[in-house]
Scaffold this active site. Structure first.
Site, PDB file in Angstrom:
ATOM      1  N   VAL A 200     -11.430  67.688  34.932  1.00  0.00           N
ATOM      2  CA  VAL A 200     -10.764  67.160  36.120  1.00  0.00           C
ATOM      3  C   VAL A 200      -9.537  66.350  35.691  1.00  0.00           C
ATOM      4  O   VAL A 200      -9.642  65.434  34.881  1.00  0.00           O
ATOM      5  CB  VAL A 200     -11.733  66.279  36.935  1.00  0.00           C
ATOM      6  CG1 VAL A 200     -11.000  65.612  38.090  1.00  0.00           C
ATOM      7  CG2 VAL A 200     -12.891  67.108  37.443  1.00  0.00           C
ATOM      8  N   GLY A 201      -8.385  66.724  36.240  1.00  0.00           N
ATOM      9  CA  GLY A 201      -7.146  66.097  35.802  1.00  0.00           C
ATOM     10  C   GLY A 201      -6.789  66.538  34.407  1.00  0.00           C
ATOM     11  O   GLY A 201      -6.250  65.769  33.605  1.00  0.00           O
ATOM     12  N   GLY A 202      -7.043  67.825  34.124  1.00  0.00           N
ATOM     13  CA  GLY A 202      -6.904  68.347  32.768  1.00  0.00           C
ATOM     14  C   GLY A 202      -5.494  68.669  32.327  1.00  0.00           C
ATOM     15  O   GLY A 202      -5.298  69.186  31.229  1.00  0.00           O
ATOM     16  N   ASP A 224      -6.346  70.669  38.099  1.00  0.00           N
ATOM     17  CA  ASP A 224      -5.331  69.641  38.309  1.00  0.00           C
ATOM     18  C   ASP A 224      -4.473  70.000  39.520  1.00  0.00           C
ATOM     19  O   ASP A 224      -4.690  71.029  40.158  1.00  0.00           O
ATOM     20  CB  ASP A 224      -4.458  69.471  37.057  1.00  0.00           C
ATOM     21  CG  ASP A 224      -3.993  68.024  36.864  1.00  0.00           C
ATOM     22  OD1 ASP A 224      -3.565  67.400  37.858  1.00  0.00           O
ATOM     23  OD2 ASP A 224      -4.066  67.514  35.731  1.00  0.00           O
ATOM     24  N   HIS A 262      -8.961  55.604  34.316  1.00  0.00           N
ATOM     25  CA  HIS A 262      -8.184  54.380  34.058  1.00  0.00           C
ATOM     26  C   HIS A 262      -6.877  54.341  34.856  1.00  0.00           C
ATOM     27  O   HIS A 262      -6.207  53.309  34.911  1.00  0.00           O
ATOM     28  CB  HIS A 262      -7.937  54.192  32.560  1.00  0.00           C
ATOM     29  CG  HIS A 262      -6.868  55.054  31.975  1.00  0.00           C
ATOM     30  ND1 HIS A 262      -6.293  54.778  30.747  1.00  0.00           N
ATOM     31  CD2 HIS A 262      -6.264  56.196  32.410  1.00  0.00           C
ATOM     32  CE1 HIS A 262      -5.372  55.692  30.475  1.00  0.00           C
ATOM     33  NE2 HIS A 262      -5.350  56.564  31.458  1.00  0.00           N
TER      34      HIS A 262
END
Length: 357
Positions: A200-202, A224, A262
């Site tokens: 995820v969010g690669g 993504d 983050h």
């Protein structure tokens, strides 16, 4: 005896403090000097001579320019970078100064499999640096420094600016290769137990490529936003899927989240993690998080980097932060992950494996 011997201990302490604050005042010069060396490909030039040390003239000859390089400027640049141990300098039998690589400058090689040169260029990009001038304003009144500087958030700008998007993707790609080497080495048993994995969010797929290359039995999904996936390279065993992690995440045995959480505040992280929980089997699924776990008194090799990155999150994201284990524990439980395990690796992030049961 020197003049410093005639002053008292308090004065010595203040002189030392003055010297230290002067270094901090001009710390940006070190970054800009290294950026200059990266842009001029000085490390690559030295490396191209097959381990031999080379002269300033040889470096200058390999600098692509419409005119002759300014030799005095180049000499003064190298003098500082030698002092910073980015390069070495020695004297030949003919009296010429010969420059060589150090372990630090080997990380600046553009064509090396493990290089931070693209990330260095990203972090010193004027677009990325200008929000820092809004940092104190954010502390006084809140808000997002990047948006104050540019009128929009970083991911929105990247979706519209091809140059920034490429710079961002290349920078993240270079760091991903460095980190994934450690992740794969340490978490090998964890990858063996799954047959499908969604990153995820690669980004452009660098992490998933490294995982599938090491574990070809895994069916990889690189997930993504559309403008990111558009730039992704085709890898055997990896499907690129566009979408929004705040809406729905493709189903798989496990979810991989590297440097995603983050970027977001707690409320957004809970939304992402709840969608991760929906995407995996309740009994056997897991979420593999690669992010920093701050140690307030930590003195490890990379511990400082986590605290530096925490301020980067303030400046570049909307609520992003690095977290201590207590904060991770609270976040994961709120999202429906009552059990987790932290695995340290030889890098500034750790592996946090979260289980829905």
């Amino acid at each position: 005896m020197g003049e410093i011997d005639s002053i008292n201990e308090e004065e010595i302490i203040m002189l030392q403090a003055q010297a230290q604050i002067s270094k901090y005042m001009f710390a940006f010069v070190d970054s800009m000097a290294i950026k200059c060396a990266v842009e001029l490909r000085i490390a690559d030039t030295i490396h191209s001579y097959n381990g031999q040390k080379i002269t300033l003239s040889q470096i200058a000859t390999n600098i692509h320019s419409s005119s002759s390089p300014h030799m005095d400027y180049l000499f003064r640049l190298m003098r500082l970078l030698v002092r910073r141990k980015i390069f070495t300098a020695s004297t030949s039998q003919d009296g010429d100064t010969l420059y060589g690589l150090t372990p630090i400058s080997r990380w600046l090689l553009h064509d090396s499999e493990l290089s931070v040169a693209p990330m260095f260029l990203l972090q010193t990009n004027p677009i990325i640096m200008s929000p820092w001038h809004w940092f104190s304003n954010c502390i006084k009144e809140g808000g997002i420094a990047f948006k104050k500087a540019h009128g929009c958030e970083i991911f929105e700008m990247a979706s519209k600016d091809d140059e920034l998007n490429n710079n961002f993707n290349n920078g993240m790609n270079s760091m991903t290769k460095c980190i994934m080497r450690e992740v794969i080495k340490v978490y090998k048993d964890g990858f063996n137990s799954i047959t499908s994995l969604v990153d995820v969010g690669g980004g452009i797929g660098a992490a998933m490529f490294e995982i599938v290359k090491a574990y070809p039995h895994i069916k990889g999904i690189n997930f993504d936003l559309p403008h990111v996936v558009l730039r992704a390279q085709k890898f055997e065993g990896v499907d690129h899927v566009e979408g929004d992690m705040f809406e729905v995440i493709p189903h798989a045995d496990a979810v991989f989240l590297k440097w995603v959480l983050h970027d977001w505040g707690d409320e957004d992280c809970v939304k992402i993690l709840k969608n991760c929980r929906k995407a995996i089997p309740i009994k056997t699924g897991k979420v593999i998080i690669v992010d920093a776990v701050l140690k307030l008194e930590g003195e490890g090799l990379f511990d400082d980097v986590g605290f530096i990155m925490d301020l980067v999150m303030i400046v570049h994201t909307s609520g992003g932060k690095e977290r201590t284990e207590d904060k991770w524990n609270k976040l994961l439980k709120e999202a429906g992950f009552p059990r987790y395990n932290i695995i340290e690796i030889s890098a500034w992030p750790s592996i946090i494996v979260a289980y829905p049961q």
